[in-house]
Design a protein around this motif. Structure first.
Motif, mmCIF file in Angstrom:
data_model
loop_
_atom_site.group_PDB
_atom_site.id
_atom_site.type_symbol
_atom_site.label_atom_id
_atom_site.label_comp_id
_atom_site.label_asym_id
_atom_site.label_seq_id
_atom_site.Cartn_x
_atom_site.Cartn_y
_atom_site.Cartn_z
ATOM 1 N N HIS A 122 -12.451 86.917 73.476
ATOM 2 C CA HIS A 122 -11.420 86.287 72.645
ATOM 3 C C HIS A 122 -10.191 87.192 72.489
ATOM 4 O O HIS A 122 -9.049 86.709 72.518
ATOM 5 N N LEU A 123 -10.432 88.495 72.347
ATOM 6 C CA LEU A 123 -9.303 89.420 72.211
ATOM 7 C C LEU A 123 -8.491 89.494 73.504
ATOM 8 O O LEU A 123 -7.256 89.568 73.468
ATOM 9 N N ARG A 124 -9.181 89.473 74.640
ATOM 10 C CA ARG A 124 -8.463 89.535 75.924
ATOM 11 C C ARG A 124 -7.612 88.282 76.122
ATOM 12 O O ARG A 124 -6.458 88.372 76.575
ATOM 13 N N VAL A 125 -8.145 87.128 75.778
ATOM 14 C CA VAL A 125 -7.381 85.883 75.909
ATOM 15 C C VAL A 125 -6.178 85.901 74.971
ATOM 16 O O VAL A 125 -5.072 85.479 75.337
ATOM 17 N N GLN A 126 -6.380 86.422 73.764
ATOM 18 C CA GLN A 126 -5.270 86.540 72.816
ATOM 19 C C GLN A 126 -4.174 87.445 73.379
ATOM 20 O O GLN A 126 -2.980 87.130 73.289
ATOM 21 N N MET A 127 -4.575 88.555 73.986
ATOM 22 C CA MET A 127 -3.617 89.482 74.586
ATOM 23 C C MET A 127 -2.865 88.823 75.740
ATOM 24 O O MET A 127 -1.636 88.943 75.855
ATOM 25 N N VAL A 140 -10.258 80.516 76.339
ATOM 26 C CA VAL A 140 -11.497 81.252 76.580
ATOM 27 C C VAL A 140 -12.336 80.534 77.636
ATOM 28 O O VAL A 140 -12.951 81.167 78.499
ATOM 29 N N ASP A 141 -12.350 79.210 77.575
ATOM 30 C CA ASP A 141 -13.114 78.437 78.558
ATOM 31 C C ASP A 141 -12.602 78.684 79.973
ATOM 32 O O ASP A 141 -13.390 78.780 80.922
ATOM 33 N N ASP A 142 -11.273 78.780 80.123
ATOM 34 C CA ASP A 142 -10.690 79.057 81.442
ATOM 35 C C ASP A 142 -11.211 80.390 81.984
ATOM 36 O O ASP A 142 -11.606 80.502 83.152
ATOM 37 N N MET A 143 -11.192 81.386 81.128
ATOM 38 C CA MET A 143 -11.604 82.730 81.534
ATOM 39 C C MET A 143 -13.103 82.782 81.829
ATOM 40 O O MET A 143 -13.534 83.342 82.846
ATOM 41 N N GLU A 144 -13.902 82.193 80.955
ATOM 42 C CA GLU A 144 -15.352 82.246 81.129
ATOM 43 C C GLU A 144 -15.793 81.510 82.390
ATOM 44 O O GLU A 144 -16.760 81.918 83.045
ATOM 45 N N GLU A 145 -15.095 80.454 82.750
ATOM 46 C CA GLU A 145 -15.436 79.717 83.968
ATOM 47 C C GLU A 145 -15.270 80.595 85.203
ATOM 48 O O GLU A 145 -16.126 80.611 86.096
ATOM 49 N N LYS A 150 -17.898 84.468 89.362
ATOM 50 C CA LYS A 150 -18.088 85.794 89.959
ATOM 51 C C LYS A 150 -19.538 86.256 89.820
ATOM 52 O O LYS A 150 -20.121 86.798 90.762
ATOM 53 N N GLU A 151 -20.110 86.043 88.644
ATOM 54 C CA GLU A 151 -21.501 86.435 88.441
ATOM 55 C C GLU A 151 -22.430 85.588 89.303
ATOM 56 O O GLU A 151 -23.426 86.077 89.836
ATOM 57 N N GLY A 152 -22.088 84.302 89.444
ATOM 58 C CA GLY A 152 -22.892 83.425 90.284
ATOM 59 C C GLY A 152 -22.851 83.842 91.739
ATOM 60 O O GLY A 152 -23.870 83.792 92.444
ATOM 61 N N THR A 168 -15.916 95.380 82.263
ATOM 62 C CA THR A 168 -14.552 95.617 82.752
ATOM 63 C C THR A 168 -13.928 94.340 83.317
ATOM 64 O O THR A 168 -12.703 94.186 83.281
ATOM 65 N N SER A 169 -14.758 93.432 83.824
ATOM 66 C CA SER A 169 -14.204 92.170 84.317
ATOM 67 C C SER A 169 -13.574 91.367 83.184
ATOM 68 O O SER A 169 -12.676 90.549 83.419
ATOM 69 N N ILE A 170 -14.021 91.619 81.959
ATOM 70 C CA ILE A 170 -13.435 90.968 80.781
ATOM 71 C C ILE A 170 -12.233 91.762 80.273
ATOM 72 O O ILE A 170 -11.149 91.214 80.057
ATOM 73 N N LEU A 171 -12.424 93.064 80.099
ATOM 74 C CA LEU A 171 -11.377 93.898 79.502
ATOM 75 C C LEU A 171 -10.130 93.988 80.379
ATOM 76 O O LEU A 171 -9.033 94.211 79.868
#
Length: 241
Positions: A122-127, A140-145, A150-152, A168-171
């Motif tokens: 959530h903080l990364r999306v806000q940034m 957040v949904d865009d990012m998590e998808e 990538k994990e899949g 790090t893929s999130i940060l």
């Protein structure tokens, strides 16, 4: 907040060819499965910590970070190259010593590490929404998808996704086609350094070419050896006649 689990007191870890540490034994084998269980080393967490610093202005909760990890220090180096880590109950963010960090994934859906991932996302999306002018707010949904894809992909390839890579893929996440100002500054700096200090061109033989050269060299020596033997035989024949 101090962890109170009494069974998780040590683990044995080993370093693989990809320079990541993985757990091979753990004291609490009832609640932990070491299959594909990674652990974050001190240098990796230092990188994570530096990235988290940029989230401070967006409401980073340090307690959420601390609660997400069990901390360990090196206790002994084993004969097979593995390392035995002993549990310590220090704050990961405030500790003076360099510590290994094992995410608390005993409850993968609602546990402390899941809370940390949710908080960081959530903080990364806000940034991103503050620093990039999107045509419409990034979610957040865009990012998590994208992260799930990538994990899949790693799962399909038979690779375990290391916790350091997951975090790090999130940060450091930036949507394709966009760059943050800091990234642009780094690219510009790298470009200037290349102009000031151009690398000398070097030509290295490819492994296949090197193998061919070795074979050719061997053949050359074999041919010279055969010629030498034929010369000796001819000389002996003349002497005998």
């Amino acid at each position: 907040m101090e962890k109170t689990s009494g069974r998780l007191e040590w683990c044995v870890v080993h370093l693989t060819e990809d320079n990541n540490w993985w757990v091979k034994e753990i004291s609490d084998d009832l609640n932990w499965d070491v299959e594909g269980l990674s652990i974050i080393d001190p240098n990796q967490f230092l990188q994570i910590h530096e990235s988290l610093d940029s989230f401070t202005d967006y409401g980073l909760d340090s307690e959420v970070v601390d609660d997400a990890f069990f901390t360990f220090e090196i206790a002994d180096e084993l004969k097979d190259g593995s390392v035995r880590l002993g549990r310590v109950r220090d704050s990961l963010l405030k500790a003076e010593d360099l510590l290994f960090a094992l995410p608390d994934i005993q409850d993968e859906q609602k546990g402390p590490f899941a809370d940390f991932i949710h908080h960081a996302t959530h903080l990364r999306v806000q940034m991103l929404n503050e620093l990039i002018e999107f045509s419409e707010p990034y979610t957040v949904d865009d990012m998590e998808e994208i992260l799930r894809e990538k994990e899949g992909a790693a799962f399909i390839e038979g690779r375990h996704f290391h916790f350091h890579d997951q975090i790090t893929s999130i940060l450091e996440f930036v949507p394709d086609g966009f760059k943050l100002e800091a990234d642009l500054d780094e690219d510009e700096k790298a470009s200037k350094e290349e102009e000031e200090y151009p690398e000398l061109e070097t030509v290295e033989e490819a492994p296949e070419e090197e193998a061919i050269l070795v074979k050719k060299e061997k053949l050359r020596w074999d041919e010279e050896g055969e010629e030498g033997e034929e010369g000796e035989e001819g000389k002996k024949g003349k002497e005998g006649s």
